[in-house]
Design an enzyme around this catalytic site. Structure first.
Site, PDB file in Angstrom:
ATOM      1  N   LYS A  77       0.824  -1.218   0.000  1.00 30.36           N
ATOM      2  CA  LYS A  77       0.000   0.000   0.000  1.00 30.36           C
ATOM      3  C   LYS A  77       0.848   1.253   0.000  1.00 30.36           C
ATOM      4  O   LYS A  77       0.451   2.269  -0.555  1.00 30.36           O
ATOM      5  CB  LYS A  77      -0.993  -0.006   1.172  1.00 30.36           C
ATOM      6  CG  LYS A  77      -2.091  -1.039   0.962  1.00 30.36           C
ATOM      7  CD  LYS A  77      -3.438  -0.629   1.497  1.00 30.36           C
ATOM      8  CE  LYS A  77      -4.502  -1.581   0.978  1.00 30.36           C
ATOM      9  NZ  LYS A  77      -5.794  -1.439   1.581  1.00 30.36           N
ATOM     10  N   LYS A 111      -4.438  -9.945  -7.173  1.00 30.84           N
ATOM     11  CA  LYS A 111      -5.749 -10.165  -6.553  1.00 30.84           C
ATOM     12  C   LYS A 111      -6.770  -9.161  -7.103  1.00 30.84           C
ATOM     13  O   LYS A 111      -6.421  -8.018  -7.382  1.00 30.84           O
ATOM     14  CB  LYS A 111      -5.560  -9.958  -5.049  1.00 30.84           C
ATOM     15  CG  LYS A 111      -6.783 -10.209  -4.226  1.00 30.84           C
ATOM     16  CD  LYS A 111      -6.480  -9.991  -2.762  1.00 30.84           C
ATOM     17  CE  LYS A 111      -6.748  -8.569  -2.343  1.00 30.84           C
ATOM     18  NZ  LYS A 111      -7.130  -8.404  -0.940  1.00 30.84           N
ATOM     19  N   LYS A 167     -10.950  -4.111  -4.677  1.00 31.39           N
ATOM     20  CA  LYS A 167     -11.992  -3.115  -4.949  1.00 31.39           C
ATOM     21  C   LYS A 167     -11.446  -1.720  -5.184  1.00 31.39           C
ATOM     22  O   LYS A 167     -12.119  -0.901  -5.788  1.00 31.39           O
ATOM     23  CB  LYS A 167     -13.072  -3.118  -3.866  1.00 31.39           C
ATOM     24  CG  LYS A 167     -12.584  -2.939  -2.462  1.00 31.39           C
ATOM     25  CD  LYS A 167     -13.755  -3.085  -1.512  1.00 31.39           C
ATOM     26  CE  LYS A 167     -13.447  -3.954  -0.335  1.00 31.39           C
ATOM     27  NZ  LYS A 167     -12.165  -3.702   0.342  1.00 31.39           N
TER      28      LYS A 167
HETATM   29  N1  AQP Z   1      -9.911 -11.064  -4.645  1.00 34.02           N
HETATM   30  C1  AQP Z   1     -10.165 -11.623  -3.474  1.00 34.02           C
HETATM   31  N2  AQP Z   1     -10.204 -12.951  -3.368  1.00 34.02           N
HETATM   32  C2  AQP Z   1     -10.480 -13.530  -2.180  1.00 34.02           C
HETATM   33  N3  AQP Z   1     -10.737 -12.859  -1.069  1.00 34.02           N
HETATM   34  C3  AQP Z   1     -10.701 -11.525  -1.118  1.00 34.02           C
HETATM   35  N4  AQP Z   1     -10.891 -10.584  -0.196  1.00 34.02           N
HETATM   36  C4  AQP Z   1     -10.777  -9.360  -0.768  1.00 34.02           C
HETATM   37  N5  AQP Z   1     -10.482  -9.496  -2.083  1.00 34.02           N
HETATM   38  C5  AQP Z   1     -10.433 -10.829  -2.326  1.00 34.02           C
HETATM   39  C6  AQP Z   1     -11.170 -10.866   1.209  1.00 34.02           C
HETATM   40  O1  AQP Z   1     -12.167  -9.977   1.655  1.00 34.02           O
HETATM   41  C7  AQP Z   1     -11.916  -9.665   3.019  1.00 34.02           C
HETATM   42  C8  AQP Z   1     -11.984  -8.195   3.235  1.00 34.02           C
HETATM   43  O2  AQP Z   1     -10.966  -7.524   2.633  1.00 34.02           O
HETATM   44  P1  AQP Z   1     -10.781  -5.977   2.928  1.00 34.02           P
HETATM   45  O3  AQP Z   1     -11.730  -5.196   2.153  1.00 34.02           O
HETATM   46  O4  AQP Z   1     -10.794  -5.682   4.371  1.00 34.02           O
HETATM   47  O5  AQP Z   1      -9.339  -5.746   2.472  1.00 34.02           O
HETATM   48  P2  AQP Z   1      -8.579  -6.205   1.229  1.00 34.02           P
HETATM   49  O6  AQP Z   1      -8.232  -7.645   1.359  1.00 34.02           O
HETATM   50  O7  AQP Z   1      -7.464  -5.225   1.122  1.00 34.02           O
HETATM   51  O8  AQP Z   1      -9.607  -6.053   0.027  1.00 34.02           O
HETATM   52  P3  AQP Z   1      -9.397  -5.278  -1.305  1.00 34.02           P
HETATM   53  O9  AQP Z   1     -10.591  -5.475  -2.148  1.00 34.02           O
HETATM   54  O10 AQP Z   1      -8.064  -5.623  -1.902  1.00 34.02           O
HETATM   55  O11 AQP Z   1      -9.439  -3.806  -0.783  1.00 34.02           O
HETATM   56  P4  AQP Z   1      -8.452  -2.643  -1.089  1.00 34.02           P
HETATM   57  O12 AQP Z   1      -8.451  -2.530  -2.595  1.00 34.02           O
HETATM   58  O13 AQP Z   1      -9.018  -1.458  -0.407  1.00 34.02           O
HETATM   59  O14 AQP Z   1      -7.108  -3.054  -0.534  1.00 34.02           O
HETATM   60  C9  AQP Z   1     -10.579 -10.256   3.410  1.00 34.02           C
HETATM   61  O15 AQP Z   1     -10.827 -11.434   4.147  1.00 34.02           O
HETATM   62  C10 AQP Z   1      -9.960 -10.565   2.088  1.00 34.02           C
HETATM   63  O16 AQP Z   1      -9.094 -11.666   2.183  1.00 34.02           O
END
Ligand code: AQP
Length: 335
Positions: free
Chosen positions: A117, A199, A202
């Site tokens: 990040k 991955k 969002k």
């Molecule tokens: N692509 C993914 N595949 C499987 N699991 C996923 N998770 C997120 N993206 C995938 C799971 O969702 C939970 C919540 O995640 P989060 O929103 O707290 O943080 P993150 O993992 O950082 O999700 P993003 O979408 O990647 O958000 P940003 O873009 O803001 O960093 C977790 O259990 C995660 O594993």
């Protein structure tokens, strides 16, 4: 009540940092919905984590409310699960400060997510981004959670949470329960449709790589049509050699319940065009009821408000008990 005390407790959450994706659903929320009968479940909307990256305030508010509706639409019954907004329970910030003082600079520096990040937000490497794991530890430890359902990418955060809890317990006795990560087998990691080595996230700027849970069917179909595959025109599961096709197979498998063997047979001799169309259609059908139910719930703001208010009350009750114990242990004078 007696029965609930016996059940193992689960805590998890998602940041409203962007519109929820197919990854959020398959990797997290879909699995949570099946746990409500067996476990005592707490699911938060991690808005405090979200501001480690700059947000447009009105968008953050809109996404938080939409996410409450989406949780319910995905099958998280508010009668059976405690659904709450993190910033509505001040104990998260309060415990996070205490835990900051029991978390080492060196261990925070080693966190993969901090490195990722800070590389993505080079102009805003703030202290919150760095101490994020201490807040996440507070999220989990406040509820004395036994299990934390997370995608494989988040395992390191549960490990540091255990390390912090162990350090604290080592000084003050058994204050915190040590949580275990709970990683689902299927759909554990949904990858981007355009860069399948990454991955599906969002907050990804490349919107074509990401399928949003509430997206219109025609947009979903278009994104799958454009999904990156490879040049050997064969539907076969091999994540190392064929990341794009394997990701699509994983998505199709979760959406239809078919095994990889069955999927290979189904598309034997057919081109990627047919395969991608079938995956897109399966995802449209998978997400359709969720989108419709979310839209219906969003029209009933009073109901959504009652859900997150009740959730905050229930969560605060449990969280404040842990916080009081911690304050006493570290030597804060009781008010
Ligand atoms: N692509 C993914 N595949 C499987 N699991 C996923 N998770 C997120 N993206 C995938 C799971 O969702 C939970 C919540 O995640 P989060 O929103 O707290 O943080 P993150 O993992 O950082 O999700 P993003 O979408 O990647 O958000 P940003 O873009 O803001 O960093 C977790 O259990 C995660 O594993």
């Amino acid at each position: 009540m007696e029965n609930e005390v016996q059940k193992k407790r689960i805590l998890s959450g998602i940041q409203p940092s962007g519109d929820l994706t197919l990854g959020s659903y398959l990797g997290a929320i879909k699995n949570w919905a099946a746990l409500a009968d067996e476990y005592d479940c707490y699911y938060m909307l991690a808005d405090m984590h979200t501001i480690t990256v700059r947000q447009v305030p009105a968008d953050l508010r809109r996404r938080t409310l939409t996410q409450v509706a989406a949780y319910i639409a995905c099958g998280l019954d508010p009668e059976k699960n405690v659904l709450f907004v993190q910033s509505h329970v001040p104990a998260h910030a309060q415990l996070a400060w205490v835990l900051d003082c029991y978390t080492m600079f060196g261990e925070l520096s080693r966190m993969t997510q901090f490195k990722d990040k800070s590389a993505k937000n080079a102009d805003n490497i703030n202290a919150g981004l760095f101490t994020y794991p201490a807040l996440m530890a507070a999220d989990i430890l406040l509820y004395q959670a036994d299990l934390v359902p997370v995608g494989g990418d988040q395992k390191q955060h549960v490990e540091i949470c255990r390390d912090i809890a162990t350090r604290f317990n080592g000084v003050y006795g058994d204050v915190f329960k040590l949580p275990e990560p709970y990683i689902p087998q299927v759909g554990a990691r949904v990858m981007s449709l355009t860069t399948p080595e990454n991955k599906m996230s969002k907050s990804d700027k490349d919107q074509n790589g990401c399928v949003y849970m509430l997206e219109k069917p025609e947009d979903i179909l278009r994104k799958f049509k454009k999904a990156v595959t490879d040049s050997d025109a064969c539907v076969r599961y091999d994540p190392a050699a064929k990341p794009g096709v394997s990701n699509l197979m994983q998505i199709y498998s979760v959406a239809t319940g078919r095994s990889y063997g069955e999927i290979e047979q189904e598309f034997d001799g057919l081109g990627y065009g047919d395969f991608k169309k079938a995956v897109g259609e399966a995802v449209v059908e998978l997400l359709r009821p969720i989108r419709e139910e979310t839209e219906r719930l969003l029209a009933d703001k009073a109901y959504l408000e009652s859900v997150y208010r009740t959730g905050a009350e229930k969560a605060s009750y449990v969280a404040n008990r842990t916080l009081s114990k911690v304050y006493k242990k570290v030597g804060f004078l009781a008010r």
